[in-house]
Scaffold this motif. Sequence first.
Motif, PDB file in Angstrom:
ATOM      1  N   ARG A  61      35.224  44.527  37.611  1.00 32.96           N
ATOM      2  CA  ARG A  61      35.580  45.480  38.646  1.00 32.96           C
ATOM      3  C   ARG A  61      36.870  45.092  39.351  1.00 32.96           C
ATOM      4  N   ASP A  62      37.480  46.082  40.005  1.00 33.49           N
ATOM      5  CA  ASP A  62      38.640  45.809  40.840  1.00 33.49           C
ATOM      6  C   ASP A  62      38.146  45.432  42.241  1.00 33.49           C
ATOM      7  N   ALA A  63      38.983  45.473  43.225  1.00 34.36           N
ATOM      8  CA  ALA A  63      38.696  45.215  44.650  1.00 34.36           C
ATOM      9  C   ALA A  63      38.690  43.731  44.999  1.00 34.36           C
ATOM     10  N   TYR A  64      38.565  42.830  43.992  1.00 34.08           N
ATOM     11  CA  TYR A  64      38.782  41.393  44.224  1.00 34.08           C
ATOM     12  C   TYR A  64      37.817  40.818  45.262  1.00 34.08           C
ATOM     13  N   LEU A  65      36.561  41.207  45.228  1.00 40.81           N
ATOM     14  CA  LEU A  65      35.591  40.753  46.220  1.00 40.81           C
ATOM     15  C   LEU A  65      35.435  39.234  46.182  1.00 40.81           C
ATOM     16  N   GLY A  66      35.891  38.579  47.222  1.00 41.98           N
ATOM     17  CA  GLY A  66      35.750  37.134  47.367  1.00 41.98           C
ATOM     18  C   GLY A  66      36.693  36.289  46.549  1.00 41.98           C
ATOM     19  N   ALA A  67      37.581  36.897  45.790  1.00 43.55           N
ATOM     20  CA  ALA A  67      38.361  36.163  44.793  1.00 43.55           C
ATOM     21  C   ALA A  67      39.600  35.487  45.367  1.00 43.55           C
ATOM     22  N   ASN A  97      53.586  49.881  41.276  1.00 44.22           N
ATOM     23  CA  ASN A  97      53.866  48.489  41.625  1.00 44.22           C
ATOM     24  C   ASN A  97      52.927  47.509  40.927  1.00 44.22           C
ATOM     25  N   HIS A  98      53.291  46.245  41.030  1.00 44.32           N
ATOM     26  CA  HIS A  98      52.485  45.125  40.551  1.00 44.32           C
ATOM     27  C   HIS A  98      51.605  44.639  41.700  1.00 44.32           C
ATOM     28  N   LEU A  99      50.318  44.368  41.424  1.00 43.00           N
ATOM     29  CA  LEU A  99      49.385  43.975  42.474  1.00 43.00           C
ATOM     30  C   LEU A  99      48.598  42.728  42.084  1.00 43.00           C
ATOM     31  N   HIS A 100      48.503  41.779  43.020  1.00 40.69           N
ATOM     32  CA  HIS A 100      47.559  40.656  42.959  1.00 40.69           C
ATOM     33  C   HIS A 100      47.603  39.875  41.654  1.00 40.69           C
ATOM     34  N   HIS A 170      40.484  36.814  48.995  1.00 31.20           N
ATOM     35  CA  HIS A 170      40.269  38.241  49.253  1.00 31.20           C
ATOM     36  C   HIS A 170      38.807  38.527  49.623  1.00 31.20           C
ATOM     37  N   SER A 171      38.236  37.695  50.480  1.00 22.77           N
ATOM     38  CA  SER A 171      36.871  37.947  50.933  1.00 22.77           C
ATOM     39  C   SER A 171      36.813  39.159  51.855  1.00 22.77           C
TER      40      SER A 171
END
Length: 337
Positions: A61-67, A97-100, A170-171
């Motif tokens: 998944r996206d959204a980067y939960l805790g990563a 754009n480029h992200l994370h 990214h918590s």
Amino acid sequence: MICVIDKFNDGIDVLSMKNEKMEVVVSNFGCTIMKVLMKDKEGNVDDVVLGYDDFHQYQTRDAYLGALVGRVANRIKKGCFELNHKQYSLAINNGPNHLHGGIKGFSYQIFDYEIKDNETIEFYYLSKDGEEGYPGNLDLKVTYQLKDDTLSVRYQATTDQDTLINITNHSYFNLSGKKENIYNHQLMVKADCFACIDKDGLPTGEFRDVKDTAFDFNEFALIGERVEQSDEQLLLGKGFDHPFIFTTKENQVILEHLASGRRLTVSTTLPGAQIYTANYLDGRLGKYGHHYFERDAVCIETQNLPDAIHIEKNPTTILKKGEIYDVITSYKFEVIK
């Protein structure tokens, strides 16, 4: 104490860091913070970060939960930059754009690790030259230490070529334990200005004074009273999704939820933080059967200025060969009566 509590294929482990005050559950996959378990003022224990029960979701998944997010957190304009008179092209994975860090940034990598003592885990990752388009072999060490009620995260890196780096965690915090959204959370951010963004979330290079705006959190304010205001920048971001530039060197961000009595204090050596009110959570299924919607959490992403390579005269995100990247952010979780 620290112990391994689960193992998956490909060397992915889940570890518990626990003491008398709290427990933090992490993984060597993306150095992900999966759980933060703490008491409220009545002694009840809740998990105050969002995440998934199904580990496969962290991987897909996206959204980067805790990563952990890198090699460069946030956005880089049009996925390209020039360094030492050479042009570099990165993945376009967020609008134009480029992200994370790209398609498989640090959030999706498996780190080696070593349990150093009862409080400390060291994670290691070698990001090879050309990975996701970035130059240089980047040797990264990330140290998680849980002492009393404080989790400290230290990022250290070296490179054999000049490169870019801007790492954050990214918590998604919700101090109610996800019993409600974040409207009744009080936020304080010691910042006199913030960076404006365009419709794609990219900083424009313009900075605005927070005074007399919805962005002034120098005194505690309820997020719910600010996030829905008709400020042009809030409309562009669909809420807060902006870099704040700090005016102090420690304890720069404080989040409180008075009903539970919980307080989070974030202190960092970095100059700013992206404050993000989870504007793009889409109702996905998370932990404990909860569905996650916009405003269900707030991220406090400590970092150097996003897209600094295009905005700053001397970009803070350049790491030169022979130099050491060394930054620390701490998260203090306490109960206030």
